[in-house]
Design a protein around this motif. Structure first.
Motif, PDB file in Angstrom:
ATOM      1  N   LEU A 125       0.874  -1.174   0.000  1.00  0.00           N
ATOM      2  CA  LEU A 125       0.000   0.000   0.000  1.00  0.00           C
ATOM      3  C   LEU A 125       0.912   1.225   0.000  1.00  0.00           C
ATOM      4  CD1 LEU A 125      -2.786   1.266   0.175  1.00  0.00           C
ATOM      5  CD2 LEU A 125      -2.587   1.164   2.654  1.00  0.00           C
ATOM      6  N   ILE A 131       1.394   5.300  -0.245  1.00  0.00           N
ATOM      7  CA  ILE A 131       0.763   6.607  -0.117  1.00  0.00           C
ATOM      8  C   ILE A 131       1.329   7.498  -1.219  1.00  0.00           C
ATOM      9  CG2 ILE A 131       0.328   8.569   1.402  1.00  0.00           C
ATOM     10  CD1 ILE A 131      -0.809   5.889   2.437  1.00  0.00           C
ATOM     11  N   SER A 154     -12.572  -0.765  -3.455  1.00  0.00           N
ATOM     12  CA  SER A 154     -11.604  -1.246  -2.477  1.00  0.00           C
ATOM     13  C   SER A 154     -11.694  -0.405  -1.217  1.00  0.00           C
ATOM     14  CB  SER A 154     -10.181  -1.161  -3.042  1.00  0.00           C
ATOM     15  OG  SER A 154      -9.245  -1.475  -2.032  1.00  0.00           O
ATOM     16  N   SER A 155     -11.695  -1.075  -0.089  1.00  0.00           N
ATOM     17  CA  SER A 155     -11.680  -0.338   1.174  1.00  0.00           C
ATOM     18  C   SER A 155     -10.372   0.414   1.369  1.00  0.00           C
ATOM     19  CB  SER A 155     -11.917  -1.297   2.344  1.00  0.00           C
ATOM     20  OG  SER A 155     -10.933  -2.323   2.338  1.00  0.00           O
ATOM     21  N   LEU A 156      -9.328   0.019   0.654  1.00  0.00           N
ATOM     22  CA  LEU A 156      -8.048   0.726   0.739  1.00  0.00           C
ATOM     23  C   LEU A 156      -8.149   2.156   0.214  1.00  0.00           C
ATOM     24  CD1 LEU A 156      -5.517  -2.020  -0.350  1.00  0.00           C
ATOM     25  CD2 LEU A 156      -5.999  -1.207   1.951  1.00  0.00           C
ATOM     26  N   GLN A 205     -10.466   4.292   0.817  1.00  0.00           N
ATOM     27  CA  GLN A 205     -10.858   5.148   1.938  1.00  0.00           C
ATOM     28  C   GLN A 205      -9.650   5.462   2.819  1.00  0.00           C
ATOM     29  OE1 GLN A 205     -14.063   2.935   3.683  1.00  0.00           O
ATOM     30  NE2 GLN A 205     -15.557   3.730   2.234  1.00  0.00           N
ATOM     31  N   ILE A 206      -8.793   4.473   3.022  1.00  0.00           N
ATOM     32  CA  ILE A 206      -7.574   4.683   3.813  1.00  0.00           C
ATOM     33  C   ILE A 206      -6.660   5.690   3.113  1.00  0.00           C
ATOM     34  CG2 ILE A 206      -5.465   3.555   4.621  1.00  0.00           C
ATOM     35  CD1 ILE A 206      -7.220   1.015   5.007  1.00  0.00           C
ATOM     36  N   LEU A 207      -6.493   5.537   1.803  1.00  0.00           N
ATOM     37  CA  LEU A 207      -5.634   6.452   1.052  1.00  0.00           C
ATOM     38  C   LEU A 207      -6.189   7.872   1.070  1.00  0.00           C
ATOM     39  CD1 LEU A 207      -4.784   4.079  -1.894  1.00  0.00           C
ATOM     40  CD2 LEU A 207      -3.165   4.990  -0.227  1.00  0.00           C
ATOM     41  N   LYS A 208      -7.500   8.023   0.978  1.00  0.00           N
ATOM     42  CA  LYS A 208      -8.102   9.355   1.043  1.00  0.00           C
ATOM     43  C   LYS A 208      -7.847   9.992   2.401  1.00  0.00           C
ATOM     44  CE  LYS A 208     -12.210  11.972  -0.056  1.00  0.00           C
ATOM     45  NZ  LYS A 208     -11.482  12.969  -0.796  1.00  0.00           N
ATOM     46  N   LYS A 209      -8.005   9.230   3.465  1.00  0.00           N
ATOM     47  CA  LYS A 209      -7.746   9.752   4.810  1.00  0.00           C
ATOM     48  C   LYS A 209      -6.270  10.093   5.015  1.00  0.00           C
ATOM     49  CE  LYS A 209     -11.682   7.694   7.086  1.00  0.00           C
ATOM     50  NZ  LYS A 209     -12.192   6.791   8.100  1.00  0.00           N
ATOM     51  N   ALA A 210      -5.390   9.430   4.260  1.00  0.00           N
ATOM     52  CA  ALA A 210      -3.955   9.699   4.357  1.00  0.00           C
ATOM     53  C   ALA A 210      -3.550  10.909   3.522  1.00  0.00           C
ATOM     54  CB  ALA A 210      -3.160   8.476   3.915  1.00  0.00           C
ATOM     55  N   SER A 258      -4.295  11.338  -0.003  1.00  0.00           N
ATOM     56  CA  SER A 258      -4.245  11.135  -1.452  1.00  0.00           C
ATOM     57  C   SER A 258      -5.507  11.694  -2.103  1.00  0.00           C
ATOM     58  CB  SER A 258      -4.156   9.632  -1.777  1.00  0.00           C
ATOM     59  OG  SER A 258      -2.951   9.086  -1.318  1.00  0.00           O
TER      60      SER A 258
END
Length: 71
Positions: A33, A35, A44-46, A48-53, A55
Motif C-alpha cells: 500500500l 501513499i 476497495s476499502s483501501l 478510503q484509507i488512502l483518502k484519509k492519508a 491522497s
C-alpha cells in the motif's frame, strides 16, 4: 509541470495476474500500500484509507460491477 509520472498498480492479493500482462512497461506492480498524491481505483476499502492519508482519490466505475453507495 511534471513530465514524468510513476504509475503503480496495487494488485489484489487474490487477483488474476494475467490482468496486468498488457500494461505499459513503465507501470510498477506492487503488493504494498503506497501513499501517493493521486490514486485511481474502483471498489476497495483501501481507497478510503488512502483518502484519509491525504491522497486525491478518483473512483473508476466498472461496467456491470456493483459498487456500494459508500464508495
Amino acid at each position: 509541470r511534471q513530465d514524468h509520472y510513476n504509475i503503480i498498480v496495487k494488485r489484489h492479493p487474490r487477483g488474476n495476474d494475467k490482468l496486468y500482462n498488457n500494461l505499459y512497461r513503465g507501470v510498477t506492480i506492487s503488493d504494498d500500500l503506497i501513499i501517493t498524491d493521486y490514486v485511481i481505483g474502483g471498489y476497495s476499502s483501501l481507497l478510503q484509507i488512502l483518502k484519509k492519508a491525504g491522497s486525491n482519490v478518483f473512483l473508476w466505475k466498472y461496467k456491470n460491477h456493483y459498487n456500494p453507495k459508500n464508495f
